[in-house]
Scaffold this active site. Structure first.
Site, PDB file in Angstrom:
ATOM      1  N   LYS A 183       0.850  -1.194   0.000  1.00 19.21           N
ATOM      2  CA  LYS A 183       0.000   0.000   0.000  1.00 19.21           C
ATOM      3  C   LYS A 183       0.885   1.242   0.000  1.00 19.21           C
ATOM      4  O   LYS A 183       1.899   1.283   0.696  1.00 19.21           O
ATOM      5  CB  LYS A 183      -0.906  -0.027   1.235  1.00 19.21           C
ATOM      6  CG  LYS A 183      -2.027   0.998   1.237  1.00 19.21           C
ATOM      7  CD  LYS A 183      -2.910   0.827   2.485  1.00 19.21           C
ATOM      8  CE  LYS A 183      -4.050   1.824   2.554  1.00 19.21           C
ATOM      9  NZ  LYS A 183      -4.887   1.652   3.757  1.00 19.21           N
ATOM     10  N   SER A 204      -9.922  -0.681   6.900  1.00 12.48           N
ATOM     11  CA  SER A 204      -9.340  -0.491   5.573  1.00 12.48           C
ATOM     12  C   SER A 204      -8.681  -1.719   4.967  1.00 12.48           C
ATOM     13  O   SER A 204      -8.330  -1.712   3.795  1.00 12.48           O
ATOM     14  CB  SER A 204      -8.316   0.653   5.609  1.00 12.48           C
ATOM     15  OG  SER A 204      -8.976   1.882   5.712  1.00 12.48           O
ATOM     16  N   SER A 249      -9.750   1.649   2.739  1.00 14.75           N
ATOM     17  CA  SER A 249      -8.867   2.408   1.880  1.00 14.75           C
ATOM     18  C   SER A 249      -7.820   1.555   1.151  1.00 14.75           C
ATOM     19  O   SER A 249      -7.219   2.023   0.196  1.00 14.75           O
ATOM     20  CB  SER A 249      -8.141   3.466   2.701  1.00 14.75           C
ATOM     21  OG  SER A 249      -7.295   2.863   3.658  1.00 14.75           O
TER      22      SER A 249
END
Lengths: 548, 553
Positions: A128, A227, A203
Site C-alpha cells: 500500500k 481499511s 482504503s
C-alpha cells in the site's frame, strides 16, 4: 450441509499445482460437490492461480523453486504480465517496480548456487502506498506527496525484503487511508476485479484488488477503521487486521496513530499467516509495538488431511446481533448466517450476542480518527518535502500547499479533527469519544469472556458502484460500522470470503469477519483456515477477463 | 533516491553539507522562505526587525534602587525556564547534538518529521527530569504522559511539539537560595509549579536583508525541561538569583551545561505590578530575549519601572498582555507582539508514545545517586565558620566546590583552603579563562602546600611560587621543594649569619638606622630574605634582625 452458495461463479480453469499434498484426497469433495470449472477467459490462464480449495501460493512458489520445476523469473514474469494486462482496467497500482525481474533473477542465482532460500524468495508483494519504500515513490495516495521518495523502508517492508520478497509495486488507496472505496485517491480510481463498475472497497482497495486479480501473490494494507477488512470482503480475498501493536507502524504514514495497524491480504489463509509471521514482532523504532512473542502462525495451521468431522468442536462463537440487523443487506446477512451455520457444522457452539455500545463506535471513531489525523497531517506543510505552492510568504506556502495538495475528504477530516480538539470543544468531543472507546473495549472484553471468537459481516453490503456514495460522506462512513469497533478495541480480526450476493457478471463476494481477543491471531488463522478449507465453492478468482 | 531537497522559494546561498547520519540523503539544502510579515510564533523569533525599528537612542539610564521608587506598589514575577539537556542523543531519535554544528548535519528522518517516522523516548531524558525534579523538592507523577502542542512554524517539522500538558512529570517543588551579600543577602525560598519534558524546535536563520529565512533542524528534537516557577519573585535581583540557582542546580546535577549564551538555559519572565495589599494580580507582561542573569535583572527592573510609571501617570490601561523583548543595546523592553486572547494549541495525548511510569525503586535509585546540592553545601560551609561571601563563592561552581571539598578531605583547614582558592587560584583562573578542573593543580597538592606552610617547612611567599608552578606544570609540592631547595631556613644560627653578613655589607644604612631611621628595618629584612633566596623563616628573621640592629645601639 445446508450451506448455500447464492450464485455460481466463473472460475479460472484450475491447473493442478505441484503441491506437497495431493488435492485428490481433499475432503472438500466429501462436503460439497466438486466445483464446475468453466473456462471463460479470453486470455491464457494463469499457471499458478488455482481455484477450488485455497492453497498457499507462497508455499507453491517455494516448492516450485526448490524442486527447480520453475524459475523465479518465470513466476515473476507471469505475475508481471498479468499485472500489466489487467492494470488498465483495475488500476490498482500507483507505481510498479522496475527491478522486480532483476530481483527474481537474483533468486534464480541463489537457487542455482544452492544457497538457502528465504521464506518469501520470489514472492511478489504489493505494498500500500502509505507504507514507505526506499526504492519507490510513496505518496500515501496524496498529491501533496507526489513523487516523494522516502529515505527508508518501513519496518514491515524491511522484514519482507529480508525474507526474500520482491516488492512489485505500490498500491492505490484513499488519500492517507481516509476513505472506504479508494475513490478518494489523489491519483486514480481502482476498480473491483469482480465488477469493473464497482469499487474495490478501501482504503486498501489497491492491495485487495491486486491480490484478487492475481497481480501479486500477497499484499500489505493498513487498517485504521476497516481499511483491510472491508476491501478484502469486497474483493473476495483474505484480509487480516492484526492486534494493535503486533506489527510495527514505523514507515506507515500516520493517519490515526492509536488505531493504525499494518495488515495483510492473500488468496489463502496460509499465505496471510506466512506474511503475518514475517512482518510481526517488536520494533525498537515503534514504541507502541508489542514485545509479545510471535507464534508461528503458519505452522499452527492444521493440514486438511488431519481434520476430523468436527475440527472446531467446542469453540464458542458469538454472532454479533447488531451486525445482522437493520441497514445490512439481506444477501450479506444470509451469507453470514450461512457461514455461522457452517461453523456450527464444524463443531462450534454458536451464540447470538449483543454488544450494547456497538452503535457508539462509528461516531467515536470518526472523532478520534479525525482528531489524530488533523495532527498527523500537520507535517505536510510544503516546507521540507512534498509539493510546495505559494508566493514565498509563509502563510501563503502553508495555505496553498495544503489547499492544493490535500483532497476534499482529507480536508474535511482535518477540519473536523481540528474542531474536536479546539479549546471549549475538547471535552464534548475528543474526551467523550475516548470515554466511549473505553466503554467499547470493556464491551469486547466481556464478550470475549464468554466467547472464543466473535463473528459479523465485514461490511453492511457487497461492493457498490463507483460514484454511488462519493457525494454522501455519511453513507460512506456508515459502511464502516462493522469494522471500526474492532480498531477502537485494538483487537485482531480476520476477513475470509464466505459467500456471494447477486451483482456484477458473476456475483459479488461477501466476507465473514472473525474477531478474537488481543494477540490471538493464531486462533483467527486456525479457525479461518478450517473454514476456508471446508467451505465449498467459495474460493475463486474474479471473472476479470470475461469483462473484455 | 539521490537526494532530498529542502524546497525553497528563493534558493539564495544554497549551502550544502554532507550528511553523515543519514546515508540515503546525500545532500540537504536549506529550506528558504521569505520572511513572514508580522508572523508571530510561540517560542522565539529573530529580533532584527525590532532593532531596526528602534529609532530613539535613549541610552542607559542610571539605575536607582527600585523599591524606594515604588511607592505602595509591588511587582509579581514568575519565570518559565527551558533547560536543554545534555543527553548524548536527542529526545526521540538517536541523533547526537552538538551546539554549533554546521546546519542540518545532526538530523535524521525522525527529527525531520518525515512521513512514517515515530518518536522513541530516550530514557535518559526521564532520568534527568527525575534528577532535577528531586533536586527541586518536587512531587513526582508516578504516571505521566506526553501530549502534542500544535502550531505551524517552519522550524517545527511535525507541526506539533511533543510536550507534557496536564500531567507533567513533577509538580509542587521549591528552590532555596541565598541572595548575594553585596545586595543585602538573605535566604529565600521560591515555589516551583511544575517541571515537564518536551522537545526543542529547530532554528530559523534569517538573511541579512530579511528577505528570506533558512531552516536548521539540528536543534529539533533536543530534549528540554521546562521549569515553571510560582510568581514568588519581587525584583529583578530575585529573579536573576532564581535563574542563577537553577543554573547551579543543573550543573551540579550534570543534566545541562546551563549556558545562557548558547541557549541551553532560556528564561521567559512574566512581570506584573499591583498596589500593595491588593490580592488581584495586575496585567502581566512576558519578557524574552535575556541572555545573561544581569540582563534579566535589568530587564525586569526596567519593566517594573515602566509599568509603575504608567500606573503613576494614570495610564495603567496601557499595560496590556503582551510579549516584550529585552533590547540589550537600548537597555529597554519593546513590544514584540500583543496577545489577542490565548493561543489554542489543541493539546491532546501523544498516541505514538506510551505513558511514562516511574517506580518507587527507580526514584529511590536516582535520589541516592544525587550529589550534594548547592543549598546543602552552603549550609555545610556556613557551619564550618566560613563567611557568607566565601560560602557563596565556593558553592557557586560545582567544580570549585568539589576542589574545595577534596582539599579539606586531604587535611587542609577550611579557611586557609578557601583563601587560597578564592585568592590566587581564582585570580589565575580568571586571567587565563580557565576552570579549576582545567589546571594541573590537584586538591592533594593544595592541601600539602597549605600544611607545608603551616608546618613552617616553607614560607607563604615560597608557597605562592610553588602554587603557580603547580597550576602551570603540575607535580608535587614535595618534589618542587626538593628540586629547588626551597625548604625554609629555620636554623637561628644560619639566619644570624646571614643577618650579620647583610649588616656588614650595608654599614651606611646601619648607621642611619642607628641614627633613628628605624624604618630601615624593612630594608634589612628584605636584603636578608633576598640573601636566603626567600627561604628564611620570616618570624625568626625579624626577631634576630631586630636583636642585632638594636644590640649595639
Amino acid at each position: 450441509m445446508s450451506f448455500l452458495i447464492p450464485n455460481p461463479r466463473l472460475i479460472l480453469p484450475a491447473r493442478r499445482l505441484a503441491l506437497p499434498s495431493s488435492r485428490s484426497t481433499s475432503p472438500r469433495q466429501l462436503l460439497h460437490g466438486a466445483a464446475t470449472a468453466s473456462a471463460t477467459l479470453s486470455s491464457p490462464p494463469s499457471n499458478t492461480v488455482a481455484s477450488g480449495v485455497p492453497s498457499s501460493e507462497i508455499l507453491s512458489i517455494r516448492d516450485s523453486l526448490l524442486s527447480r520445476r520453475r524459475t523465479a523469473s518465470d513466476i515473476a514474469g507471469e505475475y508481471l504480465d498479468r499485472l500489466h494486462m489487467v492494470e488498465p482496467q483495475i488500476r490498482s497500482f500507483l507505481h510498479v517496480s522496475e527491478s522486480a525481474m532483476k530481483e527474481a533473477e537474483e533468486v534464480d542465482r541463489m537457487v542455482a548456487a544452492g544457497r538457502e532460500l528465504p521464506l518469501l524468495a520470489g514472492v511478489l508483494v504489493g505494498v500500500k502506498d502509505n507504507i514507505c519504500t526506499v526504492d519507490m515513490p510513496s505518496t500515501g495516495g496524496s498529491k501533496i506527496l507526489k513523487g516523494y521518495r522516502p529515505a527508508f523502508d518501513a519496518t514491515a517492508v524491511r522484514r519482507l525484503r529480508e525474507a526474500g520478497a520482491i516488492v512489485v509495486g505500490k498500491t492505490n488507496l484513499d488519500e492517507f487511508g481516509m476513505g472506504s472505496s479508494t475513490e478518494g485517491s489523489g491519483f486514480q480510481v481502482t476498480a473491483n476485479p469482480w465488477d469493473l463498475s464497482r469499487v474495490p472497497g478501501g482504503s486498501s482497495g489497491g492491495s485487495a484488488a491486486a491480490v484478487s486479480a492475481r497481480q501479486c501473490v500477497v499484499s500489505l494494507g493498513s487498517d485504521t477503521g476497516g481499511s483491510v477488512r472491508q476491501p478484502a470482503s469486497f474483493c473476495g480475498v483474505v484480509g487480516m487486521k492484526p492486534t494493535y501493536g503486533r506489527v510495527s507502524r514505523f514507515g506507515l504514514m500516520a493517519y490515526a496513530s492509536s488505531l493504525d495497524v499494518i495488515g495483510c491480504f492473500g488468496s489463502s489463509i496460509a499465505d496471510v499467516a506466512i506474511l503475518l509471521n514475517v512482518i510481526s514482532g517488536h520494533d525498537r523504532l515503534d514504541s507502541t509495538s508489542s514485545k509479545r512473542d510471535v507464534p508461528d502462525f503458519a505452522n499452527e495451521l492444521v493440514s486438511l488431511n488431519n481434520l476430523d468431522s468436527k475440527p472446531l468442536k467446542g469453540l464458542k462463537v458469538g454472532l454479533i446481533r447488531e451486525t445482522i440487523g437493520e441497514g445490512v443487506d439481506a444477501g450479506v446477512v444470509s451469507a453470514v448466517q450461512a457461514a455461522a451455520s457452517h461453523l456450527e457444522h464444524l463443531g462450534c457452539v454458536l451464540n447470538e450476542i449483543s454488544l450494547p455500545s456497538f452503535s457508539l463506535g462509528l461516531p467515536a471513531y470518526y472523532i478520534l480518527a479525525s482528531s489524530e489525523a488533523s495532527s498527523n497531517l500537520s507535517r505536510y506543510d510544503g516546507v521540507r518535502y512534498g509539493n510546495q505552492v505559494g508566493n514565498g510568504e509563509l502563510s501563503s506556502i502553508y495555505g496553498h500547499s495544503r489547499a492544493n495538495g490535500f483532497g476534499d475528504e482529507v480536508k474535511m477530516r482535518i477540519l473536523m479533527g481540528t474542531y474536536a480538539l479546539s479549546a471549549g470543544y475538547y471535552d464534548a468531543y475528543y474526551k467523550r469519544a475516548q470515554q466511549v472507546r473505553t466503554l467499547i473495549q470493556k464491551c469486547f472484553r466481556d464478550a470475549m469472556n464468554d466467547n472464543d471468537i466473535l463473528i459479523s459481516p465485514a461490511a453492511p453490503s457487497a461492493a457498490y458502484k463507483i460514484g454511488e456514495k462519493t457525494n454522501n460522506p455519511l453513507a460512506m462512513y456508515a459502511g464502516d460500522i462493522m469494522t471500526v469497533n474492532v480498531n477502537l478495541a485494538g483487537l485482531p480480526a480476520l476477513v475470509v470470503p464466505c459467500g456471494f450476493v447477486d451483482g456484477g457478471p458473476a456475483g459479488l463476494p461477501v466476507g465473514l469477519q472473525i474477531i478474537a481477543a488481543a494477540f490471538c491471531e493464531d486462533t483467527l488463522l486456525r479457525v479461518g483456515h478450517i473454514f476456508e478449507q471446508t467451505l465449498q465453492n467459495c474460493r475463486s478468482v474474479p471473472p476479470l477477463y470475461g469483462a473484455n | 533516491m539521490a537526494s532530498i531537497f529542502f524546497q525553497g522559494i528563493r534558493s539564495n546561498q544554497l549551502i550544502v553539507y554532507p550528511l553523515a547520519h543519514f546515508s540515503r540523503i546525500q545532500t540537504a539544502v536549506y529550506c528558504t522562505l521569505q520572511r513572514p510579515q508580522g508572523q508571530a510564533r510561540p517560542q522565539e523569533v529573530s529580533f532584527q526587525e525590532q532593532r531596526k525599528v528602534q529609532q530613539t537612542s535613549s541610552q542607559t539610564t542610571t539605575r536607582k534602587p527600585l523599591e524606594q521608587n515604588m511607592q505602595g506598589y509591588e511587582a509579581i514575577i514568575g519565570i518559565e525556564t527551558h533547560v536543554q539537556l545534555s543527553t548524548v542523543t536527542k529526545a526521540f531519535c538517536s541523533c547526537p547534538y552538538f551546539y554549533g554544528s554546521p546546519p542540518n548535519t545532526a538530523i535524521c528522518p525522525v527529527c525531520m518529521g518525515l512521513p512514517g517516522t515515530l518518536p522513541v523516548l530516550n530514557s535518559k531524558v526521564v532520568d534527568f527530569a527525575v534528577k532535577l525534579a528531586l533536586a527541586l523538592n518536587c512531587e513526582l507523577s508516578v504516571t505521566s504522559k506526553f501530549d502534542r502542542k500544535q502550531y505551524f512554524y517552519p522550524d517545527l517539522p511535525k507541526g506539533y511539539q511533543i510536550s507534557q500538558f496536564d500531567i507533567p512529570i513533577a509538580t509542587k517543588g521549591f528552590i532555596d537560595l541565598d541572595l548575594p551579600v553585596e545586595f543585602g543577602g538573605g535566604h529565600k525560598r521560591f515555589g516551583i509549579t511544575r517541571v515537564h519534558m518536551e522537545e526543542d524546535a529547530g532554528k530559523l536563520l534569517h538573511s541579512d536583508n530579511g528577505s528570506y529565512s533558512q531552516v536548521d533542524l539540528n536543534r529539533a528534537g533536543v530534549p528540554l525541561l521546562e521549569i515553571v516557577s510560582e510568581p514568588d519573585m519581587r525584583s529583578g535581583l530575585e529573579a536573576a538569583e532564581y535563574a542563577a540557582e537553577l543554573q547551579r542546580l543543573v550543573r551540579y546535577l550534570g543534566v545541562s551545561n546551563g549556558n545562557m549564551q548558547e541557549g541551553s538555559l532560556r528564561c521567559d519572565v512574566n512581570v506584573s505590578i499591583r498596589p500593595r495589599g491588593q490580592l488581584e494580580l495586575g496585567t502581566k507582561v512576558e519578557i524574552k530575549n535575556m541572555n545573561s542573569f544581569s540582563a534579566m535583572n535589568r530587564a525586569i527592573d526596567y519593566e517594573i519601572s515602566r509599568q509603575f510609571l504608567l500606573h503613576s501617570q494614570g495610564q495603567s490601561d496601557q499595560i496590556v498582555q503582551e510579549t516584550r523583548l529585552w533590547e540589550e543595546g537600548y537597555q529597554k523592553t519593546v513590544t514584540m507582539r500583543k496577545k489577542e486572547g490565548l493561543a489554542d494549541y489543541r493539546y491532546f495525548p501523544e498516541p505514538d508514545l506510551p505513558e511514562v511510569v516511574v517506580t518507587e525503586d527507580y526514584i529511590e535509585n536516582i535520589r541516592s545517586s544525587l550529589p550534594e546540592l548547592p543549598e546543602l553545601k552552603r549550609r555545610r560551609y556556613e557551619k564550618m565558620g566560613l563567611s557568607m561571601q566565601d560560602v557563596l563563592f565556593l558553592a557557586d561552581d560545582i567544580s570549585v566546590a568539589n576542589f574545595f571539598d577534596s582539599t579539606l578531605e586531604n587535611g587542609a583547614e577550611a579557611k586557609l583552603a578557601a583563601n587560597w582558592i578564592m585568592g590566587d587560584i581564582a585570580a589565575y583562573l580568571k586571567n587565563e579563562h580557565l576552570s579549576i578542573d582545567e589546571v594541573k593543580l590537584t586538591p592533594q597538592e593544595l592541601a600539602e602546600l597549605i600544611s607545608s606552610i603551616k608546618g613552617g617547612i616553607i614560607s607563604g611567599k615560597i608557597g605562592k611560587e610553588i602554587l603557580f608552578e603547580l597550576i602551570a606544570k603540575g607535580g608535587t609540592v614535595q618534589k618542587i621543594i626538593e628540586e629547588k631547595d626551597l625548604v625554609q631556613i629555620a636554623d637561628p644560627g644560619a639566619i644570624e649569619a646571614m643577618v650579620d653578613k647583610i649588616l656588614e655589607e650595608n654599614p651606611k644604612q646601619l648607621q642611619q638606622y642607628r641614627g633613628g631611621k628605624t624604618k630601615l628595618q624593612g630594608f634589612f629584612a628584605g636584603q636578608v630574605m633576598k640573601e636566603s633566596k626567600g627561604k628564611a623563616n620570616p618570624t625568626l628573621l625579624n626577631k634576630i634582625l631586630s636583636e642585632k640592629l638594636n644590640a649595639n645601639s
